[in-house]
Scaffold this active site. Structure first.
Site, PDB file in Angstrom:
ATOM      1  N   GLY A 263       0.822  -1.200   0.000  1.00 25.47           N
ATOM      2  CA  GLY A 263       0.000   0.000   0.000  1.00 25.47           C
ATOM      3  C   GLY A 263       0.854   1.248   0.000  1.00 25.47           C
ATOM      4  O   GLY A 263       2.001   1.245  -0.469  1.00 25.47           O
ATOM      5  N   SER A 264       0.324   2.324   0.544  1.00 23.42           N
ATOM      6  CA  SER A 264       1.025   3.603   0.554  1.00 23.42           C
ATOM      7  C   SER A 264       2.178   3.591   1.559  1.00 23.42           C
ATOM      8  O   SER A 264       2.209   2.789   2.493  1.00 23.42           O
ATOM      9  CB  SER A 264       0.050   4.721   0.920  1.00 23.42           C
ATOM     10  OG  SER A 264      -0.368   4.596   2.273  1.00 23.42           O
TER      11      SER A 264
ATOM     12  N   GLU B  71       5.738  -3.502   0.716  1.00 29.12           N
ATOM     13  CA  GLU B  71       5.754  -3.094  -0.694  1.00 29.12           C
ATOM     14  C   GLU B  71       4.952  -1.804  -0.776  1.00 29.12           C
ATOM     15  O   GLU B  71       3.723  -1.817  -0.807  1.00 29.12           O
ATOM     16  CB  GLU B  71       5.134  -4.180  -1.585  1.00 29.12           C
ATOM     17  CG  GLU B  71       5.882  -5.504  -1.577  1.00 29.12           C
ATOM     18  CD  GLU B  71       7.225  -5.456  -2.271  1.00 29.12           C
ATOM     19  OE1 GLU B  71       7.564  -4.396  -2.855  1.00 29.12           O
ATOM     20  OE2 GLU B  71       7.950  -6.452  -2.239  1.00 29.12           O
TER      21      GLU B  71
ATOM     22  N   GLY C 169       2.461   1.935   5.283  1.00 27.10           N
ATOM     23  CA  GLY C 169       3.570   1.039   5.568  1.00 27.10           C
ATOM     24  C   GLY C 169       4.368   1.454   6.788  1.00 27.10           C
ATOM     25  O   GLY C 169       4.824   0.610   7.571  1.00 27.10           O
TER      26      GLY C 169
ATOM     27  N   ARG D  76       2.692   5.883   3.729  1.00 26.09           N
ATOM     28  CA  ARG D  76       2.109   6.285   5.014  1.00 26.09           C
ATOM     29  C   ARG D  76       1.590   5.067   5.768  1.00 26.09           C
ATOM     30  O   ARG D  76       1.881   4.887   6.958  1.00 26.09           O
ATOM     31  CB  ARG D  76       0.966   7.271   4.767  1.00 26.09           C
ATOM     32  CG  ARG D  76       0.235   7.705   6.039  1.00 26.09           C
ATOM     33  CD  ARG D  76      -1.015   8.503   5.704  1.00 26.09           C
ATOM     34  NE  ARG D  76      -1.917   7.753   4.857  1.00 26.09           N
ATOM     35  CZ  ARG D  76      -2.744   6.812   5.299  1.00 26.09           C
ATOM     36  NH1 ARG D  76      -2.774   6.482   6.581  1.00 26.09           N
ATOM     37  NH2 ARG D  76      -3.545   6.176   4.458  1.00 26.09           N
TER      38      ARG D  76
ATOM     39  N   CYS E  37       1.856   0.567  -8.557  1.00 31.43           N
ATOM     40  CA  CYS E  37       3.018   1.053  -7.812  1.00 31.43           C
ATOM     41  C   CYS E  37       4.220   1.189  -8.731  1.00 31.43           C
ATOM     42  O   CYS E  37       5.149   1.938  -8.435  1.00 31.43           O
ATOM     43  CB  CYS E  37       3.330   0.134  -6.634  1.00 31.43           C
ATOM     44  SG  CYS E  37       3.488  -1.594  -7.080  1.00 31.43           S
TER      45      CYS E  37
END
Length: 509
Positions: free
Chosen positions: A239-240, A261, A244, A242, A295
Site C-alpha cells: 500500500g502507501s 511493498e 507502511g 504512510r 506502484c
C-alpha cells in the site's frame, strides 16, 4: 455485470455475510462495493468483527500445527491445484477484477495469469527449500542450516492488484508451511471473497483444515489488529508509504517481521541513442496502464535535451490515440480511477503542478456524459516540470506523466532519477552499452528494479519484486523471496566422544 454472471466464483447475496463455510467471517458493518466503471452496486459485504477475527486466528493456530507437518512437496500439490482452479476461472475472475477495480479486461486477465504463474513457481519451489552445509572448525562435527515454517502470515493488500499480490504471498507462504490470514482492501472485497472461495474448495476437497487460508474484511482497523497480533510473526503489507510506516512501527514494537511493498515514483531515462518507438510504447503503457494506479507506473520521463522536443511531440501524438471507457470493452486502453476520492487527488495534483510552475501540455479533466456516469473517468496528463517540485516528489496514483529535461551525460539523469524518496522501479532507454551498464551498476539506479529498454511496469514473477528507501525494502514473488516466510536455523552435530569448544576455548572440569 452482476453476481449471476460470476456464478462459478460462488458469489451471491446469501454468502457475502456471516460465516460462509469458506473460513471468512462477517457480521459487522456493511461494505458496499460499487464498480467505478458504471457506479452500480455489485454487492454488499459484512465486515469482520473483533470476535470473528479472534475465531479466525484461533482456527489458523490449530491449522498451522497440521499444515507444517505435511511434507513441502505435498503442500506444493495443493498450490498446484490452486493454479489449475485459477486457469479454469481465469476469464471470470479477470472480469471481476476489471469490473470491481476498473482496470482493463486485458490487465484483469494478466493479473490472474500472474496468480497462475506464481503457483507454478511455488510448486517447483516446494522441492527446493534448500539450506546449506558447511565445514566446522571442530573435528567430528557437522554444520548445516535449514528453514522452518514461521506459523501464521498476515497479508494486507491494496485495491490496485486485488488478487495477484495476495497470490504472491499465499503461494510462497503455503509451500513454506505457513498458514495465511488475508485482509484485502475494503474497496475490492468481492475479488477477495472469490479467491477465498476457490482456495477453500481445494482445502475441502483434500480434507484439510479451512484455517489454512482465512479472510478478514474491513477498514484500517482490521489491518491494525493484524499488525498488533503477536501470534502473527510476519505481516506482509502492500500500500502507501504512510500505511507502511504505521504497519512497520507497530510490528517492530512487538519484534515481529514486516514485508513492505510501498510507494513508487518511477522514472524512465531517455538517452540520445534511445529507440524512439520503444520509448513511446513503454512510457505510454507505463503511465496510463491501470489508469496510473500501479506502484510501478511510470511517473517521470527524464529526457536528454537533444531529443526532448522530439520525444515530447511523439508522446503528445500517442496520447491522442488513447481510448478511455468501459474496461471490459477491449477497444479501450484505459478505464476509470478507483473512486471519487482518487479523482479528487488527481484534480488536486493538477492544481499543484500549475502552482509550482509546471507547464501542462495535455490538460486533465473528469469525463462526463454517456458511458462516464460514474464520475471516475479522467483524461491522462502530460506536464513539463522540474524534478524538485513537491508534487513531483510525491506519488500520485493517477495517469499523470512528468517530463523532465536533462543535459550532459547519463550520470546527471541518474542523479535526477534517484533524487526522490521512493525506490521501486526504474528504466533506461539506450542503445549505448556503457550507459546501460552504468545504470545497472552500484553507481546507477538505486531502485529494487532496474530495466534496460523496457518500461517500469510489468514485472515477471521469476524475479524478486520490491524496492528500496520509502518503498519499504521488501521482496515478494520470485528468486529467493521465499526465505522471508521461514525461520532460519543453524545446526551443529557432534558425532565424537569429545566436546571441543569453538574458537579453541579450554574449559576443563
Amino acid at each position: 455485470m452482476n453476481l449471476k454472471e460470476l456464478s462459478s466464483l460462488k458469489l451471491s447475496e446469501s454468502n457475502l455475510g456471516s460465516s460462509t463455510g469458506s473460513n471468512w467471517f462477517g457480521s459487522g458493518s456493511k461494505i458496499d462495493s460499487y464498480s467505478p466503471t458504471d457506479d452500480k452496486l455489485i454487492g454488499s459485504v459484512l465486515s469482520t468483527t473483533r470476535e470473528e477475527y479472534e475465531k479466525v486466528i484461533q482456527e489458523a493456530e490449530r491449522a498451522k500445527a497440521i499444515w507444517r507437518d505435511i511434507p513441502a512437496p505435498k503442500r506444493g500439490e495443493i498450490v498446484r491445484q490452486l493454479g489449475n482452479k485459477l486457469r479454469a476461472e481465469k476469464e471470470t475472475l479477470g472480469k471481476l477484477v476489471s469490473y470491481e477495480m476498473g482496470k482493463s479486461y486485458q490487465e484483469g486477465l494478466g493479473e490472474v495469469q500472474e496468480m497462475i504463474d506464481i503457483c507454478d513457481f511455488a510448486v517447483g519451489l516446494s522441492r527446493q527449500l534448500y539450506g546449506l552445509t558447511m565445514h566446522s572448525e571442530r573435528p567430528g562435527h557437522r554444520m548445516y542450516e535449514q528453514y522452518h515454517p514461521l506459523g501464521i502470515v498476515g497479508i494486507i493488500t491494496a485495491f490496485n492488484f486485488p488478487v495477484a499480490v495476495w497470490s504472491w504471498n499465499a503461494a510462497l507462504a503455503l509451500v513454506c508451511g505457513d498458514v495465511i490470514v488475508w485482509k484485502p482492501s475494503e474497496k475490492t472485497p468481492l475479488c477477495a471473497i472469490a479467491c477465498q472461495n476457490i482456495i477453500a474448495e481445494i482445502l475441502k476437497e483434500n480434507n484439510l483444515p479451512e484455517g489454512i487460508s482465512s479472510l478478514v474484511i474491513g477498514d484500517a482497523e482490521v489491518g491494525k489488529w493484524i499488525a498488533e497480533d503477536e501470534r502473527i510473526p510476519l505481516v506482509s503489507a502492500t500500500g502507501s508509504t504512510r500505511m507502511g510506516k504505521q504497519v512497520a512501527a507497530t510490528v517492530a514494537a512487538r519484534l515481529g517481521r514486516s514485508l513492505l511493498e510501498l510507494g513508487g515514483n518511477n522514472a524512465i531515462i531517455v538517452t540520445p541513442s534511445a529507440d524512439l518507438k520503444m520509448t513511446v510504447i513503454g512510457a505510454v503503457f507505463g503511465a496510463v496502464g491501470t489508469a496510473g494506479q500501479r506502484c510501478t507506473s511510470t511517473r517521470r520521463l527524464i529526457i536528454h535535451e537533444s531529443i526532448y522536443d522530439k520525444v515530447k511531440e511523439s508522446l503528445v501524438e500517442a496520447y491522442k490515440q488513447i481510448k478511455i471507457g468501459d474496461p471490459l470493452d477491449s477497444k479501450n486502453h484505459m478505464g476509470p480511477l478507483i473512486d471519487k476520492a482518487a479523482v479528487q487527488m488527481y484534480l488536486d495534483a493538477l492544481k499543484k503542478i500549475k502552482e509550482q510552475g509546471g507547464n501542462i501540455l495535455l490538460e486533465g479533466k473528469v469525463l462526463e456524459g454517456e458511458g462516464y456516469e460514474s464520475g471516475c473517468y479522467v483524461t491522462p496528463v502530460i506536464a513539463e516540470v522540474e524534478n524538485h517540485y513537491d508534487i513531483v516528489q510525491q506519488e500520485t496514483f493517477a495517469p499523470i506523466l512528468y517530463l523532465i529535461k536533462y543535459s550532459g551525460d547519463v550520470n546527471n539523469a541518474i542523479a535526477l532519477q534517484n533524487d526522490v524518496k521512493q525506490g521501486l522501479s526504474s528504466a533506461i532507454m539506450t542503445t549505448n552499452l556503457r550507459e546501460a551498464e552504468l545504470f545497472l551498476s552500484h553507481n546507477g539506479s538505486d531502485c529494487g528494479i532496474a530495466n534496460v529498454n523496457i518500461g517500469t511496469s510489468g514485472a515477471e514473477i521469476g524475479g524478486a519484486f520490491g524496492g528500496e528507501k520509502e518503498t519499504g525494502g521488501g521482496r515478494e514473488s520470485g528468486s529467493d523471496a521465499w526465505k522471508v516466510y521461514m525461520r532460519r536455523q543453524t545446526n551443529t552435530i557432534n558425532y565424537t566422544t569429545n566436546l571441543p569448544l569453538a574458537q579453541g576455548i579450554q574449559f576443563n572440569l
